[in-house]
Design a protein around this motif. Sequence first.
Motif, PDB file in Angstrom:
ATOM      1  N   LEU A 123       7.435  -1.684   6.620  1.00 49.77           N
ATOM      2  CA  LEU A 123       7.516  -0.277   6.235  1.00 49.77           C
ATOM      3  C   LEU A 123       8.581  -0.089   5.160  1.00 49.77           C
ATOM      4  CD1 LEU A 123       7.386   1.353   9.783  1.00 49.77           C
ATOM      5  CD2 LEU A 123       5.511   1.209   8.130  1.00 49.77           C
ATOM      6  N   TRP A 124       8.292   0.838   4.271  1.00 49.73           N
ATOM      7  CA  TRP A 124       9.247   1.210   3.213  1.00 49.73           C
ATOM      8  C   TRP A 124       9.147   2.714   3.073  1.00 49.73           C
ATOM      9  CZ3 TRP A 124       8.705  -0.684  -2.572  1.00 49.73           C
ATOM     10  CH2 TRP A 124       9.789  -0.226  -3.307  1.00 49.73           C
ATOM     11  N   VAL A 176       0.870  -1.184   0.000  1.00 50.06           N
ATOM     12  CA  VAL A 176       0.000   0.000   0.000  1.00 50.06           C
ATOM     13  C   VAL A 176       0.901   1.226   0.000  1.00 50.06           C
ATOM     14  CG1 VAL A 176      -1.695   1.340   1.292  1.00 50.06           C
ATOM     15  CG2 VAL A 176      -1.887  -1.146   1.207  1.00 50.06           C
ATOM     16  N   LYS A 177       0.731   2.062  -1.013  1.00 50.96           N
ATOM     17  CA  LYS A 177       1.547   3.270  -1.115  1.00 50.96           C
ATOM     18  C   LYS A 177       0.715   4.467  -0.675  1.00 50.96           C
ATOM     19  CE  LYS A 177       4.780   5.722  -4.072  1.00 50.96           C
ATOM     20  NZ  LYS A 177       5.570   5.690  -5.320  1.00 50.96           N
ATOM     21  N   LEU A 178       1.094   5.050   0.456  1.00 48.63           N
ATOM     22  CA  LEU A 178       0.413   6.243   0.935  1.00 48.63           C
ATOM     23  C   LEU A 178       0.904   7.435   0.125  1.00 48.63           C
ATOM     24  CD1 LEU A 178       0.474   5.783   4.818  1.00 48.63           C
ATOM     25  CD2 LEU A 178      -1.199   4.970   3.168  1.00 48.63           C
ATOM     26  N   VAL A 179      -0.018   8.148  -0.506  1.00 52.74           N
ATOM     27  CA  VAL A 179       0.374   9.267  -1.363  1.00 52.74           C
ATOM     28  C   VAL A 179       0.469  10.570  -0.577  1.00 52.74           C
ATOM     29  CG1 VAL A 179      -0.525   8.196  -3.449  1.00 52.74           C
ATOM     30  CG2 VAL A 179      -2.016   9.667  -2.099  1.00 52.74           C
ATOM     31  N   ASP A 180       0.358  10.508   0.740  1.00 51.55           N
ATOM     32  CA  ASP A 180       0.555  11.689   1.581  1.00 51.55           C
ATOM     33  C   ASP A 180       1.911  12.304   1.239  1.00 51.55           C
ATOM     34  OD1 ASP A 180      -1.225   9.783   2.645  1.00 51.55           O
ATOM     35  OD2 ASP A 180      -1.129  10.694   4.623  1.00 51.55           O
ATOM     36  N   ARG A 181       1.938  13.612   1.051  1.00 49.46           N
ATOM     37  CA  ARG A 181       3.168  14.240   0.567  1.00 49.46           C
ATOM     38  C   ARG A 181       4.266  14.274   1.624  1.00 49.46           C
ATOM     39  NH1 ARG A 181       3.413  12.717  -3.652  1.00 49.46           N
ATOM     40  NH2 ARG A 181       5.179  14.082  -4.026  1.00 49.46           N
ATOM     41  N   SER A 182       3.908  14.272   2.892  1.00 50.01           N
ATOM     42  CA  SER A 182       4.918  14.189   3.946  1.00 50.01           C
ATOM     43  C   SER A 182       4.279  13.478   5.124  1.00 50.01           C
ATOM     44  CB  SER A 182       5.412  15.587   4.351  1.00 50.01           C
ATOM     45  OG  SER A 182       6.441  15.490   5.313  1.00 50.01           O
ATOM     46  N   PHE A 183       4.471  12.182   5.174  1.00 44.91           N
ATOM     47  CA  PHE A 183       3.778  11.333   6.133  1.00 44.91           C
ATOM     48  C   PHE A 183       3.991  11.794   7.572  1.00 44.91           C
ATOM     49  CE2 PHE A 183       4.037   7.508   8.908  1.00 44.91           C
ATOM     50  CZ  PHE A 183       2.698   7.134   8.867  1.00 44.91           C
ATOM     51  N   ASN A 184       5.198  12.264   7.881  1.00 49.15           N
ATOM     52  CA  ASN A 184       5.529  12.603   9.268  1.00 49.15           C
ATOM     53  C   ASN A 184       5.580  14.108   9.526  1.00 49.15           C
ATOM     54  OD1 ASN A 184       7.891  12.818   7.715  1.00 49.15           O
ATOM     55  ND2 ASN A 184       9.203  12.485   9.493  1.00 49.15           N
ATOM     56  N   CYS A 185       4.866  14.898   8.715  1.00 47.18           N
ATOM     57  CA  CYS A 185       4.863  16.348   8.971  1.00 47.18           C
ATOM     58  C   CYS A 185       4.195  16.645  10.310  1.00 47.18           C
ATOM     59  CB  CYS A 185       4.196  17.107   7.835  1.00 47.18           C
ATOM     60  SG  CYS A 185       2.442  16.771   7.600  1.00 47.18           S
ATOM     61  N   GLY A 242      -1.679  -5.950  12.155  1.00 47.33           N
ATOM     62  CA  GLY A 242      -0.890  -7.148  11.858  1.00 47.33           C
ATOM     63  C   GLY A 242      -0.840  -7.424  10.362  1.00 47.33           C
ATOM     64  N   GLY A 243      -0.662  -8.691  10.006  1.00 45.08           N
ATOM     65  CA  GLY A 243      -0.602  -9.071   8.597  1.00 45.08           C
ATOM     66  C   GLY A 243       0.766  -8.848   7.992  1.00 45.08           C
ATOM     67  N   ASP A 244       0.832  -9.043   6.672  1.00 49.61           N
ATOM     68  CA  ASP A 244       2.108  -8.928   5.954  1.00 49.61           C
ATOM     69  C   ASP A 244       2.163  -7.737   4.995  1.00 49.61           C
ATOM     70  OD1 ASP A 244       3.226 -11.242   7.098  1.00 49.61           O
ATOM     71  OD2 ASP A 244       2.113 -12.514   5.691  1.00 49.61           O
ATOM     72  N   THR A 245       1.100  -6.967   4.908  1.00 49.42           N
ATOM     73  CA  THR A 245       1.075  -5.834   3.985  1.00 49.42           C
ATOM     74  C   THR A 245       2.177  -4.841   4.325  1.00 49.42           C
ATOM     75  OG1 THR A 245      -1.305  -6.044   3.632  1.00 49.42           O
ATOM     76  CG2 THR A 245      -0.311  -3.912   3.122  1.00 49.42           C
ATOM     77  N   VAL A 246       2.914  -4.408   3.296  1.00 46.71           N
ATOM     78  CA  VAL A 246       3.965  -3.408   3.463  1.00 46.71           C
ATOM     79  C   VAL A 246       3.395  -2.032   3.114  1.00 46.71           C
ATOM     80  CG1 VAL A 246       6.206  -2.604   2.609  1.00 46.71           C
ATOM     81  CG2 VAL A 246       5.815  -5.046   2.994  1.00 46.71           C
ATOM     82  N   PHE A 247       3.736  -1.027   3.904  1.00 41.84           N
ATOM     83  CA  PHE A 247       3.245   0.330   3.690  1.00 41.84           C
ATOM     84  C   PHE A 247       4.405   1.236   3.272  1.00 41.84           C
ATOM     85  CE2 PHE A 247       0.163  -1.705   6.366  1.00 41.84           C
ATOM     86  CZ  PHE A 247      -1.055  -1.248   5.877  1.00 41.84           C
ATOM     87  N   HIS A 248       4.223   1.872   2.121  1.00 43.34           N
ATOM     88  CA  HIS A 248       5.224   2.777   1.571  1.00 43.34           C
ATOM     89  C   HIS A 248       4.807   4.208   1.891  1.00 43.34           C
ATOM     90  CE1 HIS A 248       7.004   5.390  -1.501  1.00 43.34           C
ATOM     91  NE2 HIS A 248       7.918   4.461  -1.719  1.00 43.34           N
ATOM     92  N   CYS A 249       5.720   4.974   2.500  1.00 47.49           N
ATOM     93  CA  CYS A 249       5.410   6.349   2.902  1.00 47.49           C
ATOM     94  C   CYS A 249       6.559   7.283   2.522  1.00 47.49           C
ATOM     95  CB  CYS A 249       5.206   6.457   4.412  1.00 47.49           C
ATOM     96  SG  CYS A 249       4.209   5.162   5.166  1.00 47.49           S
ATOM     97  N   GLU A 250       6.229   8.525   2.169  1.00 45.00           N
ATOM     98  CA  GLU A 250       7.243   9.555   1.970  1.00 45.00           C
ATOM     99  C   GLU A 250       7.431  10.288   3.289  1.00 45.00           C
ATOM    100  OE1 GLU A 250       7.029  12.084  -1.435  1.00 45.00           O
ATOM    101  OE2 GLU A 250       5.935  10.589  -2.609  1.00 45.00           O
TER     102      GLU A 250
END
Length: 563
Positions: free
Chosen positions: A274-275, A220-229, A245-253
Amino acid sequence: MKILLVGINAKYVHTNLAIRNIAAFFGGGDIEIFEGTINDNMDDILDEIILRQPDLVAFSCYIWNIEDVHYLAENLKKVKPGVVVVFGGPEVSYDAGEVLKGCDYVDFIIVGEGELSFKKLIDAMLGCLSFEEVPGLAYRRDGGIHINEKGPFVSLDGIPFSYGESEDLKNRMVYYETSRGCPFRCAFCLSSLDSAVRVASLDKVEKDLAFFVGKNVPLVKLVDRSFNCNTERAVAILNIIKRLGGDTVFHCEVNPELVNDRFLEALEGIEERLWFEVGIQTTNPVSLREISRNPDFKKALKGVELLKKAGIKLHVDLIAGLPYDDFESFSEAFDDVYRLEPDEIQLGFLKLLKGTVLREKADEYGIVYRSCAPYEILYNRWISYEELCVLKGIAKLVDKYYNTGRFKFTLGYLAKTFKRPFDFYYEMYRYWRGKGLFRKELSLKSLYDYFEDFSKTLNVEEKLVRDLIKFDFLYSGGKGSVPDCVDLEEDRKLKDKVRLILSDRHWLERNLPEVKNLSGRELWKKIAYGIFGHDLTTDLSQRETGIIFFYDKRKTRYAKFEP
């Protein structure tokens, strides 16, 4: 009215969030989405569109698909003149008037956010309101072009979840947003034009992410422009990921400058899920200041270092061609990032996107760029076309050798024989250019073979390099054609010895504890082994060493033994 929303994605695995959101917000009615890719035959896609007999076709427009979208729209209008054609998306939001003037096959353009505007456009076409009342609508009237002011932002909680229960998402990269807007003002980025950050409620985010985890979506790619702003909100979402839980990987900028202890603590326990994508762009403080970024690049590099220590998979971006960044200063930025050893390095090139500050100031900076999307730089006052070509060659080498992870150990050895990582890649660039390799399609075996041949031009121990290449080959799976410099004949004689070692549960407990609960048959399917003339697990000293490789789901593990 039959409505078709069309998304032409960069790859098959991608999903188009924009058209899904518009369909979900529209709610009911005769509306359908269709997705293709830029790799498809456009005439086949045109056939698919026409066979659906739509009354209105809306295209989602980006830099990667705009040429294809124009081709489809123009020919659609020739075949079905009565079809209404609508464009929307970032590639047409900043020059909507010019597009309408030059393209008579486009009837309407939606500027900015599309959910509410598209719904009101359909209401206007049905006579429920006037076109002047549709926010952000560009259209023709009385021989002229009119562009309405944008309306209020749509509440993210007001957009229904846009993925359906029946969708097969197991092999897709799913795009999802928990926020819109960006608080930062980077001069090269379209997101800098939308500084008002709006967020979805955490309850909605948790419910939606639970759907993806339940469907076993791989990424799952989060398109948030700055995830940790907003650190606290980012931590809350990370805690949601933990609970699900689960195995889904989350991609964040993420913004590396904002990484703090609170954020790092929240990563514990979900590192492999996490990626993070991190934009460094350059480490030239003058250039950073000019593009409205924090010139304290050391703080950003420290953030990357902290994330790496935390065990997060990292993709770090650099951009060549920024104002005041010449060939030498960019090469220093390359060194700064390379020495941090992220999982991937993207050496990108400045794109003058419509609406951005850098595009508006291109003449001031002497930036000359291609007239067609993606509007990539050709040269500027600080860096020449020829120098950018060298960097493009190096970018290809980084992609083929560094980013694949298949040459990790050989790269680690060879690069350290140079004072600077950039010097190593520049020397390899010269080798590839001299051999004419950049214009050839090379197999994986060829990449190994040419790498070994290149190493012979350096002052290195050839037998050690061959050992390292063999190690890399086996570490990355040992599949496919064996490189010419890799000899596996002696290894086959170790079969009985390796079977005996793997049957020793005490040895496994000490050396490969991750496999201790596997049966012998399961274990044998997931291992490879080899004999090496050097101890590659410690000091690279010349000592005959056996190594067993175990291929875990996400990581290769290895242990040595006496051959």
